[in-house]
Design a protein around this motif. Structure first.
Motif, PDB file in Angstrom:
ATOM      1  N   GLY A  21       0.814  -1.197   0.000  1.00  0.00           N
ATOM      2  CA  GLY A  21       0.000   0.000   0.000  1.00  0.00           C
ATOM      3  C   GLY A  21       0.854   1.256   0.000  1.00  0.00           C
ATOM      4  O   GLY A  21       2.086   1.210  -0.030  1.00  0.00           O
ATOM      5  N   THR A  22       0.180   2.389   0.052  1.00  0.00           N
ATOM      6  CA  THR A  22       0.840   3.693   0.081  1.00  0.00           C
ATOM      7  C   THR A  22       0.413   4.433   1.338  1.00  0.00           C
ATOM      8  O   THR A  22      -0.786   4.546   1.624  1.00  0.00           O
ATOM      9  CB  THR A  22       0.463   4.525  -1.156  1.00  0.00           C
ATOM     10  N   ALA A  23       1.379   4.919   2.099  1.00  0.00           N
ATOM     11  CA  ALA A  23       1.062   5.723   3.278  1.00  0.00           C
ATOM     12  C   ALA A  23       0.462   7.052   2.833  1.00  0.00           C
ATOM     13  O   ALA A  23       0.984   7.697   1.921  1.00  0.00           O
ATOM     14  CB  ALA A  23       2.318   5.956   4.108  1.00  0.00           C
ATOM     15  N   ARG A  24      -0.619   7.450   3.468  1.00  0.00           N
ATOM     16  CA  ARG A  24      -1.293   8.685   3.107  1.00  0.00           C
ATOM     17  C   ARG A  24      -1.240   9.679   4.267  1.00  0.00           C
ATOM     18  O   ARG A  24      -1.127   9.298   5.421  1.00  0.00           O
ATOM     19  CB  ARG A  24      -2.739   8.407   2.706  1.00  0.00           C
ATOM     20  N   GLY A  25      -1.364  10.938   3.920  1.00  0.00           N
ATOM     21  CA  GLY A  25      -1.272  11.966   4.942  1.00  0.00           C
ATOM     22  C   GLY A  25       0.062  11.885   5.650  1.00  0.00           C
ATOM     23  O   GLY A  25       1.109  11.724   5.025  1.00  0.00           O
ATOM     24  N   THR A  26       0.036  11.969   6.971  1.00  0.00           N
ATOM     25  CA  THR A  26       1.267  11.884   7.752  1.00  0.00           C
ATOM     26  C   THR A  26       1.448  10.507   8.388  1.00  0.00           C
ATOM     27  O   THR A  26       2.312  10.341   9.250  1.00  0.00           O
ATOM     28  CB  THR A  26       1.268  12.956   8.855  1.00  0.00           C
TER      29      THR A  26
END
Length: 374
Positions: A21-26
């Motif tokens: 997955g991709t980390a989103r936000g902080t």
């Protein structure tokens, strides 16, 4: 690229290997949801399923990577006995988020049945279905025997790898010539792509192994599969299991490098006192489950009025020590610390509380704390 391919890609979940997955936000890593579809006292299974839809749609809107449900049986407070059925319903109400099992208990089912169920789910939600597998029964021994219609439970160190290999063969349609199952095909599945006039895509849901000890960690590593560890109820084993997984890992067609997520119990509320009030409903529910009295998840008032004996209090204190709860900032800090301490590639959050609104609100507050979109 065909119009159907464009439609699938527009869903946003077919890029890459379907795992990472991709980390989103902080957020330090991708965030996901594990939903037990809990049924609270005074509520119904129908309402629990509606809440599951609300949580899945919120998770999709806010950028959580995946949403999983777990197989449990003979537990009045958990309405997730049939993951494939629930996932089909959720697929109809979502568009992009990955959906999967965390997990299906492989020894409870014939591998062909699982391959057919998840092949059907893949046809319903192309490119966004995960198949997470466990080797525990997800219930007590008597219920497991009733599920399997046998007194001998097949979940040992020898049987599980064989069951997994058989399931993989069905998913890939790859039994060798001469095998008793060589002419048996899981449909929907790859055989449709190789049949005359076939246009079915041969891809299948990625396999995950789930565990709460070292057995599945070592097996997942040796097969080059992604690994999901149940930190939320086996925290003492988290670091040893992750170390074992990484040390055992061998690159495969599925993964070039290890990928491990951990299940995390976490609940946020605007006030610390309210968060504590909500998680105590889950604590009392767990006490009753562990003492052979499973039931609906009690409400906050019942949990507040309950008088724990000394043994129960010790269990609750230990259990709460592994539940990250409090204000959104406190939960964010706890999740950050856990990600750093374990090196997990993904955090899958499960909210333990009586009511659907409290659980839904918790996920929203966590998303806000990390600045997730939506």
């Amino acid at each position: 690229m065909s119009g159907e391919d464009e439609e699938i890609r527009a869903g946003g979940e077919t890029a890459g290997d379907g795992i990472r997955g991709t980390a989103r936000g902080t957020a330090p890593v991708p965030l996901s949801v594990l939903d037990l579809v809990t049924v609270g006292a005074g509520s119904t299974a129908s309402r629990a399923v509606r809440t599951a839809v609300d949580i899945a749609r919120m998770a999709e809107r806010r950028g959580f990577h995946r949403y999983w449900v777990a197989e449990h049986h003979s537990m009045p407070g958990v309405a997730s006995s049939s993951p494939a059925v629930l996932l089909a319903h959720l697929a109809a109400h979502t568009e992009r988020i990955r959906l999967g099992s965390g997990g299906v208990m492989l020894p409870n089912h014939a591998p062909l049945v699982i391959a057919e169920q998840f092949g059907t789910l893949e046809a319903m939600a192309p490119g966004r279905v995960d198949l997470g597998l466990g080797r525990a029964p997800g219930t007590d021994g008597a219920t497991a025997a009733a599920l399997r219609r046998t007194e001998r439970l097949h979940e040992g160190a020898d049987e599980f790898p064989q069951q997994l290999a058989e399931l993989t063969r069905f998913l890939d349609d790859s039994f060798p010539d001469g095998h008793p199952y060589a002419k048996i095909h899981a449909v929907p599945g790859p055989v449709q792509a190789t049949s005359p006039g076939g246009v079915q895509d041969p891809h299948r849901p990625p396999l995950w192994l789930l565990g709460s000890s070292g057995f599945s960690a070592r097996l997942a590593g040796s097969l080059g599969l992604p690994f999901a560890f149940a930190h939320h109820f086996s925290a003492a084993n988290t670091l040893p299991a992750l170390d074992l997984y990484r040390a055992s890992f061998r690159p495969s067609e599925a993964l070039a490098e290890p990928y491990a997520l951990i299940g995390v119990a976490a609940l946020a509320a605007e006030a610390e006192q309210e968060a504590r009030r909500q998680v105590m409903t889950g604590a009392l529910s767990m006490v009753r489950l562990r003492t052979g009295r499973p039931g609906l998840v009690p409400g906050p008032e019942e949990a507040e009025a309950y008088r724990f004996n000394e043994l129960e209090r010790g269990f609750v204190d230990s259990w709460l020590g592994n539940v990250i709860h409090g204000t959104p900032d406190a939960v964010r800090q706890g999740l950050d610390d856990l990600a750093k301490r374990t090196g997990a590639d993904e955090l899958m959050i499960t909210a333990n509380a009586h009511g659907g609104p409290a659980r839904l609100r918790s996920y929203e507050l966590i998303a806000d704390a990390y600045g997730l979109p939506g």
